[in-house]
Design an enzyme around this catalytic site. Structure first.
Site, PDB file in Angstrom:
ATOM      1  N   ASP A 108       5.050  26.591  -1.884  1.00 13.18           N
ATOM      2  CA  ASP A 108       4.410  25.955  -0.657  1.00 13.18           C
ATOM      3  C   ASP A 108       3.099  27.018  -0.311  1.00 13.18           C
ATOM      4  OD1 ASP A 108       3.817  24.860   2.029  1.00 13.18           O
ATOM      5  OD2 ASP A 108       6.188  24.408   1.921  1.00 13.18           O
ATOM      6  N   ASP A 210      -0.058  23.112   2.252  1.00 14.66           N
ATOM      7  CA  ASP A 210       0.413  22.861   3.640  1.00 14.66           C
ATOM      8  C   ASP A 210      -0.979  22.596   4.428  1.00 14.66           C
ATOM      9  OD1 ASP A 210       2.350  22.954   5.910  1.00 14.66           O
ATOM     10  OD2 ASP A 210       0.723  24.160   6.757  1.00 14.66           O
ATOM     11  N   GLU A 274      -0.653  18.195   1.628  1.00  7.06           N
ATOM     12  CA  GLU A 274      -0.107  17.497   2.849  1.00  7.06           C
ATOM     13  C   GLU A 274      -1.395  16.923   3.643  1.00  7.06           C
ATOM     14  OE1 GLU A 274       3.200  18.339   6.354  1.00  7.06           O
ATOM     15  OE2 GLU A 274       1.122  19.569   6.323  1.00  7.06           O
ATOM     16  N   HIS A 335      11.155  17.981   6.239  1.00  8.24           N
ATOM     17  CA  HIS A 335      11.530  18.913   7.298  1.00  8.24           C
ATOM     18  C   HIS A 335      10.677  18.451   8.435  1.00  8.24           C
ATOM     19  CE1 HIS A 335       7.912  20.791   5.510  1.00  8.24           C
ATOM     20  NE2 HIS A 335       7.922  21.346   6.708  1.00  8.24           N
ATOM     21  N   ASP A 336       9.969  17.725   8.580  1.00  7.13           N
ATOM     22  CA  ASP A 336       9.025  17.527   9.838  1.00  7.13           C
ATOM     23  C   ASP A 336       9.448  15.876  10.355  1.00  7.13           C
ATOM     24  OD1 ASP A 336       7.768  19.704   9.741  1.00  7.13           O
ATOM     25  OD2 ASP A 336       6.128  18.831   8.437  1.00  7.13           O
TER      26      ASP A 336
HETATM   27  C1  NOJ Z   1       3.139  21.161   8.128  1.00  5.76           C
HETATM   28  C2  NOJ Z   1       4.288  21.694   7.983  1.00  5.76           C
HETATM   29  O1  NOJ Z   1       5.091  20.998   7.061  1.00  5.76           O
HETATM   30  C3  NOJ Z   1       5.195  21.949   9.304  1.00  5.76           C
HETATM   31  O2  NOJ Z   1       6.365  22.511   8.894  1.00  5.76           O
HETATM   32  C4  NOJ Z   1       4.442  23.117   9.905  1.00  5.76           C
HETATM   33  O3  NOJ Z   1       4.847  23.345  11.083  1.00  5.76           O
HETATM   34  C5  NOJ Z   1       2.914  22.881  10.002  1.00  5.76           C
HETATM   35  N1  NOJ Z   1       2.286  22.375   8.647  1.00  5.76           N
HETATM   36  C6  NOJ Z   1       2.117  24.096  10.138  1.00  5.76           C
HETATM   37  O4  NOJ Z   1       2.078  24.975   9.065  1.00  5.76           O
END
Ligand code: NOJ
Length: 547
Positions: A108, A210, A274, A335-336
């Site tokens: 990551d 990210d 992402e 995870h989000d």
């Molecule tokens: C995206 C990540 O998937 C998330 O978990 C994170 O809080 C934010 N970016 C900030 O890095």
């Protein structure tokens, strides 16, 4: 990498598994997962036999040094491992052990921001003329002392925090503890590329980038306009604005290009970035890497209504938008976002697995998805997600989808022998790896069958995709084809049994959700009965009929 070699790039062959390291396996009795825990679970992911999942790559959420204000997405040293997870030596061992099993490692890479404890930020904030001042985004207050503009932080409140030392505000797309780097500064780009080379030299096979879509913001700092669709009763504060200036994903092409060029100094690597993008923006983002070793994440399946017609429409349009060498990807969870099980219900998990693992491109599995893990109930008093705490919105907490992996029915679900950092989901005694491994009818068994089929099928890995017209609107059906070989997939999205006409061919069952239909069984006739929420992957035995 030359385009001719792309079909040999590992990304074209791998099913990817996302590991949230805090929650996967605790080897050192501190309640948090770690690198040695992951190493001990590698055989589960791929031991070279059909008894294991058959995973081709793992993406590990951040393991760098970090004060852990956002579970590692706040990095204080890009060149070291967080002692909570282990050491650089443990990481080297992980790479070695994973590669031994044919498993690639995706690191990551948090490029939008650092931790506020990173030495770069500490220097930057120390004085107005510090050489690293322009590594972050600083601005004077407005005359009345308020922030430079109306930009909001994704994790709640203003995106600006005032710093007493120099009496200026700094910008943060996320928490105040995550100041945004200034990608307009050449030295920042140069240093980040050094980070990339450092990990590639250590043997990682690629990066998951990210928050790429927040990397660039308007240089004039213009106010974001109001969002006319905002409903204060349902929406969070962030939705009150359209983020036209604070978040300019189509301006990030330049950064992706630099990243791609650096990564392609090395052989056989891949980047996945992402961005919560719809098809036109994804198509634009693909263009930013002419080496074709980059794909923007495709999160769209997570939002589609569970209807065969919607899925067909989306996949057809996505496929149509891609250039020959663009490599698609499909994701059902991370995870989000709330877990797949909580969004579509248990009954639909098998058909979802069949879809994910038979489409063209890179399938991503979020840890525990393969056993049907659901969101855990986390009492408000135990919430750890700082975004939810800061926004004072317990409902927005991402903890439920981050609960510890359910390995067995023993103490702490086999995650470790001390109380885990987050509560377990209360179904772990029935839903776990050990129980499902023994059950030929389980979701886990189906995942294994589908992944092994895919790993051994050039048609599923590299074949073309063509959707079929179906009699029932509840069926999504498509043909994958390569070098004259065809595989037909038929998926029933509904709760009813459906009799669907078959094209005039002979078929062999490769995988079925219906255990009464054995693998290798011949199927012929004019139609096929598909149980509620069931599906078939069929080999087309004769090339008589047209599709
Ligand atoms: C995206 C990540 O998937 C998330 O978990 C994170 O809080 C934010 N970016 C900030 O890095």
């Amino acid at each position: 990498m030359k385009n001719d070699d792309l079909k040999n790039n590992w990304s074209r062959n791998a099913v990817v598994y996302q590991i949230y390291p805090l929650s996967f396996k605790d080897s050192n009795h501190d309640g948090s997962g770690d690198l040695n825990g992951i190493i001990s679970a590698l055989d589960y992911l791929n031991d070279g036999t059909p008894n294991s999942l058959g995973i081709g790559a793992i993406w590990i959420s951040p393991i760098y040094k970090s004060p852990m204000k956002d579970c590692g997405y706040d990095i204080s040293d890009y060149y070291d491992i967080n002692p909570l997870f282990g050491t650089l030596e443990d990481f080297d061992r992980l790479i070695k052990e994973a590669h031994k099993r044919g498993v690639r490692i995706i690191m990551d890479f948090v490029i939008n921001h650092t931790s506020n404890e990173h030495p770069w930020f500490l220097e930057s904030k120390s004085s107005l003329n510090n050489p690293r001042r322009d590594w972050y985004i600083w601005r004077d207050p407005k005359e009345d002392g308020s922030p430079p503009n109306n930009w909001l932080s994704i994790s709640g409140g203003s995106a600006w925090t005032f710093d007493e030392t120099t009496k200026q505000y700094y910008f943060h797309s996320f928490l105040p503890e995550q100041p945004d780097l200034n990608w307009r500064t050449e030295a920042v780009r140069g240093e980040m590329m050094n980070v990339v080379r450092f990990w590639l030299k250590r043997g990682v096979d690629g990066f998951r980038v990210d928050a790429l879509d927040t990397l660039v913001e308007d240089g004039y700092l213009r106010d974001d306009p109001a969002n006319p669709k905002y409903d204060a009763k349902i929406d969070g504060e962030y939705t009150s604005l359209k983020h036209s200036f604070s978040r300019m994903p189509s301006e990030t092409k330049y950064c992706t290009n630099i990243l791609c060029n650096t990564v392609s100094e090395f052989e056989n690597k891949f980047i996945i970035s992402e961005a919560y993008a719809k098809i036109p923006l994804m198509a634009e983002m693909f263009k930013s890497c002419d080496k074709k070793i980059h794909s923007p994440f495709n999160f769209n399946l997570m939002k589609l209504p569970w209807k065969a017609t919607e899925f067909k429409k989306f996949v057809d349009e996505y496929e149509k938008s891609l250039h020959k060498e663009d490599w698609p990807n499909y994701v059902f969870g991370n995870h989000d976002r709330p877990r797949l099980q909580d969004r579509i219900g248990e009954a639909k998990l098998k058909v979802a697995a069949m879809l994910l693992l038979t489409l063209r491109g890179m399938p991503f599995i979020y840890y525990g998805e393969e056993i049907g893990m659901k969101n855990a109930n986390i009492p408000e008093s135990e919430i750890k997600d700082m975004f939810a705490l800061r926004a004072n919105n317990p409902k927005s907490s991402r903890d439920p989808e981050r609960s510890p992996m359910q390995w067995n029915s023993d103490l702490n679900a086999g995650f470790g022998d001390v109380k885990p950092w987050l509560p377990l989901s209360d179904d772990y005694k029935e839903t776990n790896v050990e129980i499902e491994s023994k059950n030929p009818n389980s979701l886990l068994t189906l995942y294994k069958e589908l992944i092994h089929l895919r790993n051994n099928s050039i048609v599923l890995k590299l074949g073309s995709y063509k959707s079929l017209k179906t009699k029932s609107p509840d069926i999504f059906s498509y043909v994958r084809e390569r070098e004259g070989k065809r595989i037909l997939v038929i998926l029933n999205f509904s709760d009813n049994q459906i009799e669907e006409p078959l094209p005039p061919n002979k078929f062999k069952v490769l995988v079925s959700t219906d255990k009464e239909r054995k693998q290798g069984e011949d199927i012929s006739g004019n139609s096929i009965a598909i149980k509620p929420n069931g599906g078939y992957v069929l080999e087309v035995m004769e090339q008589l009929g047209k599709y």
